[in-house]
Structure formats: structure tokens, C-alpha cells
Design a protein around this motif. Structure first.
Motif, PDB file in Angstrom:
ATOM      1  N   SER A 157       0.849  -1.195   0.000  1.00 60.36           N
ATOM      2  CA  SER A 157       0.000   0.000   0.000  1.00 60.36           C
ATOM      3  C   SER A 157       0.885   1.245   0.000  1.00 60.36           C
ATOM      4  CB  SER A 157      -0.932   0.021   1.221  1.00 60.36           C
ATOM      5  OG  SER A 157      -0.197   0.181   2.414  1.00 60.36           O
ATOM      6  N   GLN A 233      -5.583  -8.008  -6.860  1.00 58.65           N
ATOM      7  CA  GLN A 233      -6.504  -7.009  -6.341  1.00 58.65           C
ATOM      8  C   GLN A 233      -5.875  -5.621  -6.415  1.00 58.65           C
ATOM      9  OE1 GLN A 233      -7.588  -7.456  -2.197  1.00 58.65           O
ATOM     10  NE2 GLN A 233      -9.446  -6.227  -2.416  1.00 58.65           N
ATOM     11  N   TYR A 234      -6.674  -4.650  -6.902  1.00 63.47           N
ATOM     12  CA  TYR A 234      -6.255  -3.261  -7.009  1.00 63.47           C
ATOM     13  C   TYR A 234      -7.300  -2.407  -6.290  1.00 63.47           C
ATOM     14  CZ  TYR A 234      -3.863  -5.452 -10.964  1.00 63.47           C
ATOM     15  OH  TYR A 234      -3.139  -6.296 -11.770  1.00 63.47           O
ATOM     16  N   VAL A 235      -6.853  -1.638  -5.316  1.00 64.85           N
ATOM     17  CA  VAL A 235      -7.766  -0.802  -4.536  1.00 64.85           C
ATOM     18  C   VAL A 235      -7.212   0.612  -4.466  1.00 64.85           C
ATOM     19  CG1 VAL A 235      -8.869  -0.441  -2.288  1.00 64.85           C
ATOM     20  CG2 VAL A 235      -8.480  -2.772  -3.133  1.00 64.85           C
ATOM     21  N   ASN A 237      -8.556   4.470  -2.817  1.00 67.84           N
ATOM     22  CA  ASN A 237      -9.596   5.267  -2.175  1.00 67.84           C
ATOM     23  C   ASN A 237      -9.053   6.628  -1.757  1.00 67.84           C
ATOM     24  OD1 ASN A 237      -8.650   5.006   0.744  1.00 67.84           O
ATOM     25  ND2 ASN A 237      -8.893   2.847   0.179  1.00 67.84           N
ATOM     26  N   ASP A 252     -12.461  -0.905  -6.109  1.00 67.45           N
ATOM     27  CA  ASP A 252     -11.851  -2.192  -5.740  1.00 67.45           C
ATOM     28  C   ASP A 252     -11.999  -3.113  -6.949  1.00 67.45           C
ATOM     29  OD1 ASP A 252     -11.187  -4.714  -4.787  1.00 67.45           O
ATOM     30  OD2 ASP A 252     -12.081  -4.371  -2.819  1.00 67.45           O
ATOM     31  N   ARG A 254     -10.791  -6.695  -8.757  1.00 66.92           N
ATOM     32  CA  ARG A 254     -10.165  -7.991  -8.517  1.00 66.92           C
ATOM     33  C   ARG A 254     -10.221  -8.831  -9.787  1.00 66.92           C
ATOM     34  NH1 ARG A 254     -12.082  -9.530  -2.329  1.00 66.92           N
ATOM     35  NH2 ARG A 254     -12.205  -7.368  -1.587  1.00 66.92           N
TER      36      ARG A 254
END
Length: 302
Positions: A157, A233-235, A237, A252, A254
Motif C-alpha cells: 500500500s 486485487q487493485y484498490v 480510495n 476495488d 479484482r
């Protein structure tokens, strides 16, 4: 030199497990006399499906070459070896008892990095690598194989504050998993030596022709198989703070892929043959095996 004080944190750990254990196996196997074609201990009458008569003395005059190729994979009884199969089946239910290795080995390491670039930007990353192997007892006289699991896990992150009120967080991670089994036995060669009709001579995986019985223990299966899954997974925010109010919005995404081997029968392409005692051609399921007259035969192409 780089001065990472209060900026960089690095962590590494390694874990290893060695767990020796065993598994008790119990089989009902044909006797030495049966493997030689002598069924006089099992039944007074052995039918001859080719002539409509009976085999003299309940003994087969010859063994089908395709069946003979697999006889070495049936171990001899080691409990009351002179006892008939029917007697063993009616009492203990088995005539072969053994102890096989079932050890578990596991190796894992983890790496973690925390990096502070400034009061506004920070990075975190972690990687895990784990391998598990377990000895799998082979069927009957087949050698032991290995069941395995492989895990590759990554998470990271990055946090960045655009202003005292607006911050963004981006996270990325993946999990790669592979599970399966392997066995070094050369199943292709023994199957090809049987010269079956309708079974190809080249195979996309290792295995042994399946022989299933109503009373006796079965032999054969796929020896090598593998299934895999991959998750990415790519998030992202964004957080906005104003007074006592907080608003967060993000996405989000996936991506999942999975591979599972197609299978319709225990040995698939290698051929699958089932034998029964009730309603058999000769009156004895193993005699049916020796003369090459299965109750059901099946093969598929996967």
C-alpha cells in the motif's frame, strides 16, 4: 551511507516444519494362487465365458497379456497368506496390513518493508512464500507420491496526503496458489506395455490404468495433477475530512483466474475397468480381470 532511522523498517522471518508420521493401510488383495490363475481355493466351479463350459479344476489355462502387465502392482497377502480371499473378506475384511510414510514438510519465509518518505508519503509491502509437501502412500504396490501446496502472497500500500484534509491510499496484492500431487512411477510405460485397444499411447499426464473391484482393493488413478488459482486485487480510495465530517470514495478491482484439471473417471485417458463378483463372467471378479472381461470399461480424452 543511507540513514534509515525512523524511516525504514525491514523484517524477515523463516519457518520450517518437519513432521514425520505414518499411516496404516489395509488392503484385500488376491492370493499368490489367484495371481497364477488357480481359483480352486475360492470356488469349486469357474465358468468359461468363451465356451459356455467351465475351467477344469477352477484353474485358468492362460492369463491375458494386458492383465499380466499389472500383476506386479498387486502385493501378496501378509496376513494369513494361505487363507482364501473369501474367508478374509468375511472375517477381518483385509489380508494385507502395512505402515506407510505420511510425513509433512513445510518451509515458509516472510519479508516486510515499511518506508516513510516524508510526513505526507509512506509505503508498506509484505511478501510470503510457503511450500508444503506431504508423502502420500501409494495404492497397493505403487510407490509413495507427494501431495503439495504452493503459496505466493504479496500485499502493498502507498499512502499520500495531498493536503491536510485530502489523502489517497493505493493498495495492490496478489495470491498465487498451486495444489496437486506427483508420483515418479512410470505409469505410461506399464500402460503401453498392456497394449489395450482404444487407449492412446501418449498421455498429457502421468497415471496408471484403473481397475476397480467389488471386493478386492482397487488399483490405479491419475498420479500427477495440479490445480492453480491467481487473484490480483487493485484498490484505490480517497478520504476527505472537513470538520467533523469524513467522506471516503474508491474502487476495488479484482481479477481471478483458476485452472482445475478436467476429470471424468479415476484414471481418465489411461482407461478404467470395473469388475464385479455378483454377475461376473467367470464367477470370480479377479478371474474376470485375468482373462480380460471387465463388467464396465471406460476411457476419456482430457
Amino acid at each position: 551511507l543511507y540513514n534509515g532511522r525512523d524511516k525504514t523498517f525491514f523484517f524477515f522471518t523463516y519457518e520450517s516444519l518437519r513432521f514425520p508420521q505414518s499411516r496404516v493401510v489395509q488392503y484385500l488383495v488376491p492370493t499368490v494362487r489367484m495371481k497364477a490363475g488357480d481359483f480352486s481355493q475360492e470356488t469349486p466351479t469357474l465358468n468359461n465365458p468363451f465356451t459356455g463350459g467351465v475351467y477344469a479344476g477352477a484353474q485358468l489355462p492362460a492369463i491375458n497379456p494386458s492383465s499380466a502387465a499389472f500383476l506386479s502392482l498387486f502385493p501378496d497377502p501378509n496376513i494369513n497368506a494361505e487363507q482364501s480371499v473369501q474367508s478374509a473378506y468375511a472375517t477381518a475384511g483385509y489380508n494385507y496390513l502395512g505402515t506407510r510414510r505420511n510425513d509433512i514438510d513445510s518451509n515458509q519465509f516472510d519479508v516486510r518493508l515499511d518506508q516513510s518518505f516524508s510526513q505526507r508519503a509512506a509505503l508498506f509491502a509484505r511478501y510470503t512464500n510457503k511450500n508444503i509437501n506431504q508423502v502420500q502412500p501409494g495404492q497397493l504396490a505403487l510407490p509413495d507420491g507427494t501431495a503439495y501446496a504452493r503459496y505466493r502472497i504479496f500485499a502493498a500500500s502507498f499512502n499520500f496526503a495531498f493536503t491536510p484534509h485530502i489523502a489517497n491510499e493505493f493498495r495492490f496484492g496478489f495470491t498465487l496458489e498451486q495444489d496437486g500431487s506427483s508420483n515418479g512411477f512410470d505409469g505410461k510405460s506399464i500402460t503401453n506395455s498392456a497394449n489395450f485397444n482404444g487407449i492412446p499411447r501418449t498421455f498429457p499426464f502421468n497415471g496408471v490404468t484403473y481397475f476397480g473391484f467389488q471386493q478386492l482393493s482397487a488399483l490405479g488413478s491419475r498420479l500427477n495433477q495440479s490445480q492453480r488459482s491467481r487473484i490480483f486485487q487493485y484498490v484505490d480510495n480517497v478520504t476527505w475530512q472537513r470538520g467533523s465530517h469524513t467522506v471516503r470514495a474508491g474502487i476495488d478491482v479484482r481479477h481471478l483466474t483458476a485452472f482445475t484439471p478436467l476429470s471424468f473417471a479415476p484414471a481418465d485417458n489411461y482407461g478404467n475397468f470395473s469388475f464385479v463378483r455378483t454377475g461376473s463372467f467367470t464367477g470370480e471378479e479377479f478371474a474376470d480381470f485375468l482373462i480380460g472381461t471387465p463388467h464396465i470399461s471406460q476411457t476419456d480424452n482430457v
